[in-house]
Every structure is written in structure tokens, then in C-alpha cells.
Design a protein around this motif. Structure first.
Motif, PDB file in Angstrom:
ATOM      1  N   LYS A 255       6.062   3.609  -5.166  1.00 28.23           N
ATOM      2  CA  LYS A 255       6.700   4.612  -6.040  1.00 28.23           C
ATOM      3  C   LYS A 255       6.106   6.003  -5.850  1.00 28.23           C
ATOM      4  N   THR A 256       4.779   6.094  -5.956  1.00 30.37           N
ATOM      5  CA  THR A 256       4.149   7.420  -5.893  1.00 30.37           C
ATOM      6  C   THR A 256       4.388   8.057  -4.523  1.00 30.37           C
ATOM      7  N   THR A 257       4.320   7.256  -3.472  1.00 29.45           N
ATOM      8  CA  THR A 257       4.582   7.751  -2.110  1.00 29.45           C
ATOM      9  C   THR A 257       5.993   8.343  -2.042  1.00 29.45           C
TER      10      THR A 257
HETATM   11  N1  Z5A Z   1       2.339   0.848 -17.598  1.00 24.78           N
HETATM   12  C1  Z5A Z   1       2.547   0.206 -18.815  1.00 24.78           C
HETATM   13  O1  Z5A Z   1       1.968  -0.840 -19.085  1.00 24.78           O
HETATM   14  N2  Z5A Z   1       3.396   0.762 -19.720  1.00 24.78           N
HETATM   15  C2  Z5A Z   1       4.067   1.924 -19.465  1.00 24.78           C
HETATM   16  O2  Z5A Z   1       4.814   2.405 -20.326  1.00 24.78           O
HETATM   17  C3  Z5A Z   1       3.857   2.563 -18.185  1.00 24.78           C
HETATM   18  C4  Z5A Z   1       2.980   1.987 -17.281  1.00 24.78           C
HETATM   19  C5  Z5A Z   1       4.583   3.846 -17.877  1.00 24.78           C
HETATM   20  C6  Z5A Z   1      -0.637   2.229 -14.349  1.00 24.78           C
HETATM   21  O3  Z5A Z   1       0.527   2.759 -13.745  1.00 24.78           O
HETATM   22  C7  Z5A Z   1      -0.282   0.995 -15.125  1.00 24.78           C
HETATM   23  O4  Z5A Z   1       0.416   1.344 -16.332  1.00 24.78           O
HETATM   24  C8  Z5A Z   1       0.645   0.069 -14.384  1.00 24.78           C
HETATM   25  C9  Z5A Z   1       1.846  -0.118 -15.319  1.00 24.78           C
HETATM   26  C10 Z5A Z   1       1.343   0.301 -16.646  1.00 24.78           C
HETATM   27  N3  Z5A Z   1      -0.049  -1.186 -14.226  1.00 24.78           N
HETATM   28  N4  Z5A Z   1       0.081  -1.905 -13.206  1.00 24.78           N
HETATM   29  N5  Z5A Z   1       0.235  -2.516 -12.298  1.00 24.78           N
HETATM   30  P1  Z5A Z   1       0.428   3.672 -12.458  1.00 24.78           P
HETATM   31  O5  Z5A Z   1       1.817   4.124 -12.189  1.00 24.78           O
HETATM   32  O6  Z5A Z   1      -0.644   4.685 -12.687  1.00 24.78           O
HETATM   33  O7  Z5A Z   1      -0.042   2.636 -11.315  1.00 24.78           O
HETATM   34  P2  Z5A Z   1      -0.569   3.014  -9.815  1.00 24.78           P
HETATM   35  O8  Z5A Z   1      -2.017   2.805  -9.788  1.00 24.78           O
HETATM   36  O9  Z5A Z   1      -0.012   4.311  -9.356  1.00 24.78           O
HETATM   37  O10 Z5A Z   1       0.036   1.874  -8.927  1.00 24.78           O
HETATM   38  P3  Z5A Z   1       1.519   1.718  -8.521  1.00 24.78           P
HETATM   39  O11 Z5A Z   1       2.318   2.775  -9.186  1.00 24.78           O
HETATM   40  O12 Z5A Z   1       1.940   0.358  -8.848  1.00 24.78           O
HETATM   41  O13 Z5A Z   1       1.621   1.913  -6.952  1.00 24.78           O
HETATM   42  P4  Z5A Z   1       2.867   2.636  -6.255  1.00 24.78           P
HETATM   43  O14 Z5A Z   1       2.905   4.051  -6.730  1.00 24.78           O
HETATM   44  O15 Z5A Z   1       4.085   1.844  -6.445  1.00 24.78           O
HETATM   45  O16 Z5A Z   1       2.532   2.585  -4.728  1.00 24.78           O
HETATM   46  P5  Z5A Z   1       1.902   3.760  -3.787  1.00 24.78           P
HETATM   47  O17 Z5A Z   1       0.648   4.262  -4.420  1.00 24.78           O
HETATM   48  O18 Z5A Z   1       2.939   4.709  -3.384  1.00 24.78           O
HETATM   49  O19 Z5A Z   1       1.574   2.877  -2.506  1.00 24.78           O
HETATM   50  C11 Z5A Z   1       0.648   1.797  -2.568  1.00 24.78           C
HETATM   51  C12 Z5A Z   1       0.010   1.586  -1.145  1.00 24.78           C
HETATM   52  O20 Z5A Z   1       1.025   1.157  -0.248  1.00 24.78           O
HETATM   53  C13 Z5A Z   1      -0.560   2.892  -0.525  1.00 24.78           C
HETATM   54  O21 Z5A Z   1      -1.660   2.546   0.251  1.00 24.78           O
HETATM   55  C14 Z5A Z   1       0.594   3.397   0.354  1.00 24.78           C
HETATM   56  O22 Z5A Z   1       0.142   4.176   1.422  1.00 24.78           O
HETATM   57  C15 Z5A Z   1       1.185   2.081   0.835  1.00 24.78           C
HETATM   58  N6  Z5A Z   1       2.648   2.164   1.100  1.00 24.78           N
HETATM   59  C16 Z5A Z   1       3.600   2.832   0.396  1.00 24.78           C
HETATM   60  N7  Z5A Z   1       4.828   2.641   0.937  1.00 24.78           N
HETATM   61  C17 Z5A Z   1       4.645   1.808   1.997  1.00 24.78           C
HETATM   62  C18 Z5A Z   1       5.536   1.236   2.970  1.00 24.78           C
HETATM   63  N8  Z5A Z   1       6.863   1.452   2.928  1.00 24.78           N
HETATM   64  N9  Z5A Z   1       5.003   0.431   3.912  1.00 24.78           N
HETATM   65  C19 Z5A Z   1       3.660   0.181   3.952  1.00 24.78           C
HETATM   66  N10 Z5A Z   1       2.757   0.709   3.082  1.00 24.78           N
HETATM   67  C20 Z5A Z   1       3.251   1.497   2.115  1.00 24.78           C
END
Ligand code: Z5A
Ligand code: MG
Length: 232
Positions: free
Chosen positions: A28-30
Motif C-alpha cells: 500500500k505505502t509503496t
Molecule cells: N489499523 C487498525 O487496527 N485500525 C485502523 O483503523 C487502521 C489501522 C487505520 C499499522 O498500520 C497497523 O494499524 C496495521 C493495521 C492497523 N496493522 N497491521 N498489520 P500501517 O499502515 O502503519 O502498517 P505498515 O507498517 O505500513 O504496514 P503495511 O501498511 O501493512 O505495509 P504496506 O504499506 O502494505 O506495504 P509496503 O510498506 O508498501 O511494502 C512492504 C514491503 O514489500 C517493502 O519492503 C516493499 O519494498 C515490498 N514491496 C512492495 N510492493 C512489492 C511488490 N509488488 N513486489 C515485491 N515487493 C514489494
């Protein structure tokens, strides 16, 4: 991408409200960062938002809870996550009305999916939703779809609360319930994107969805909806 030019007959259209949801590490963040860049390069005003917003007083309490520095009752912390969205509403509405598209990293769907995955709130989906009824409704939810196994290949869990396999699997089920409810209601469209593709492929799919959402928001001139609120 078509960018509508404002004129006296045709005042500046509002921005679109795009929400990203999905399980831990789906990207998501990406993708939020890449989408904002893409829109701005195309000449559109765009801004990223994220929940939880840990920069506010409420967000600080949430942060302490997520980092296990603070224990809180399940309903209380659910209310804090919801309050963290309500406190952002004036900024959110003002930004959209100025014509800026908002790309939001998690929203009320995460709020309900995570809280209702806890044993104490397992039968309280409606109560969980009720706290967010009336928030600005997204024009589109982009659900980054990935299996738990694929997400886990992206590295181990961090040390925050909820970063456990069983919890994440239950959260996914709750997201599916919320999607089905929105589908039946017919107001907030969800778009499932295969998040196991490369970053570029995921971005390509997202750009198409968002460009079409922005065009339909501009053409329909519909005001921002109210989340989960019965229409009068
Ligand atoms: N939470 C809740 O309980 N109640 C609420 O109302 C809300 C949230 C709003 C913190 O959220 C926690 O809060 C979360 C839900 C809860 N608990 N959990 N689980 P957060 O948004 O701060 O969480 P985060 O730490 O940012 O993790 P995330 O959001 O789950 O990750 P992401 O944003 O989806 O992924 P990313 O950071 O973009 O990517 C993760 C890794 O994968 C990174 O190394 C990237 O380089 C890699 N990546 C990304 N895309 C790809 C692809 N396509 N291929 C390969 N690798 C990739
Ligand atoms: Mg993230």
C-alpha cells in the motif's frame, strides 16, 4: 489523462478520494507514493494521506498501543482509530473541495477489519462500523490482493501488534465481508489488483483504475458521499 480546465460555466471539479486497503505488506505505502507522483506528473493536484496518522495526539496513543507500550481495551482503541479519522475530516473535505485528489493509505475498512478480527469483537462488526458511519466515502477502494504466503515472502513481520499470521488471515476474511456489503449497497466500488505482480505491473493496473475514477468524478459532479450512511 484528461484534466478538466475550470471556467465560469465549468467550475473546478472536486478531487477524487481514493483509498488503498489490504493486508500487511501488500504494498500500500509503496503504491500510494507512486500514484501521487504519477498524478502530479500528469498535471493533477494530488496528496497522500495515511491512517493511522501517528502525528496527532490521538495518533500518538495509537502508536504506543501498536508498539505494545500501552495496553488499551479493544473498544477503546477502536474508538481511537476512528477518532483519528474524524479529526482529519476538515482537512480531507477542504482538500477535495479545492480540486486535489487524495490518495489514502488505509481507512475505515482497516479499522473495522482489524478490530472485528479480535475475539472480543468478533460478533460486533456492526458496532465497529457504526463509529465510522458518515465519514467521507471513498470514490474507489483499491484492494491490493495478495495471499498471506506471498506477503510473508516479502520479509518477516515487524514487532507491532497484529503482525501475526492468524490475525492477518482473519483480517482478510473481514475485508471480504466489507467488500461484499459495499457491493450490495452499490455506492463505493472496490477494485481488486493483483499485488503479487512486480511494483511496475501493480502501478500500471492502479493508474488505469484511478484515471477512470477521476474522469467519472469530474463528469458526474457528484459530491463526496457519506460512508455506510443510509441514503434518505
Ligand atoms: N489499523 C487498525 O487496527 N485500525 C485502523 O483503523 C487502521 C489501522 C487505520 C499499522 O498500520 C497497523 O494499524 C496495521 C493495521 C492497523 N496493522 N497491521 N498489520 P500501517 O499502515 O502503519 O502498517 P505498515 O507498517 O505500513 O504496514 P503495511 O501498511 O501493512 O505495509 P504496506 O504499506 O502494505 O506495504 P509496503 O510498506 O508498501 O511494502 C512492504 C514491503 O514489500 C517493502 O519492503 C516493499 O519494498 C515490498 N514491496 C512492495 N510492493 C512489492 C511488490 N509488488 N513486489 C515485491 N515487493 C514489494
Ligand atoms: Mg504501509
Amino acid at each position: 489523462m484528461i484534466v478538466q480546465k475550470p471556467s465560469t460555466d465549468n467550475p473546478k471539479p472536486r478531487g477524487a478520494f481514493i483509498v488503498f486497503e489490504g493486508v500487511d505488506r501488500c504494498g500500500k505505502t509503496t503504491q500510494v507514493g507512486l500514484l501521487v507522483k504519477h498524478l502530479m506528473t500528469a498535471g493533477l493536484a494530488a496528496m497522500a494521506m495515511n491512517f493511522p496518522d501517528r502525528t496527532t495526539m490521538v495518533g500518538d496513543l495509537i502508536n504506543q498501543y501498536l508498539k505494545s507500550k500501552q495496553e488499551l481495551d479493544d473498544r477503546s482503541v477502536h474508538l481511537l482509530f476512528s477518532a483519528n479519522r474524524w479529526e482529519a475530516v476538515p482537512k480531507l473535505e477542504e482538500t477535495l473541495s479545492e480540486g486535489t485528489t487524495i490518495v489514502c493509505d488505509r481507512y475505515a475498512y482497516s479499522g473495522v477489519a482489524f478490530s472485528s478480527s479480535k475475539p472480543n469483537l468478533a460478533t460486533e462488526l456492526e458496532w465497529c462500523k457504526s463509529c465510522d458511519v458518515g465519514l467521507p466515502a471513498p470514490d474507489a477502494v483499491i484492494f491490493l490482493d495478495i495471499t498471506q504466503e506471498q506477503a510473508e515472502k516479502r520479509g518477516g513481520f515487524g514487532d507491532e501488534r497484529y503482525e501475526q499470521s492468524d490475525m492477518q488471515k482473519q483480517v482478510r476474511k473481514q475485508f471480504d465481508k466489507l467488500q461484499k456489503e459495499d457491493e450490495a449497497d452499490g455506492r463505493v466500488p472496490w477494485h481488486f489488483v493483483n499485488a503479487a505482480q512486480t511494483v511496475d505491473e501493480v502501478q500500471h493496473d492502479i493508474n488505469k483504475i484511478v484515471e477512470s475514477t477521476i474522469s467519472s468524478v469530474q463528469e458526474s459532479k457528484k459530491p463526496v458521499g457519506k460512508l455506510w450512511k443510509a441514503e434518505k
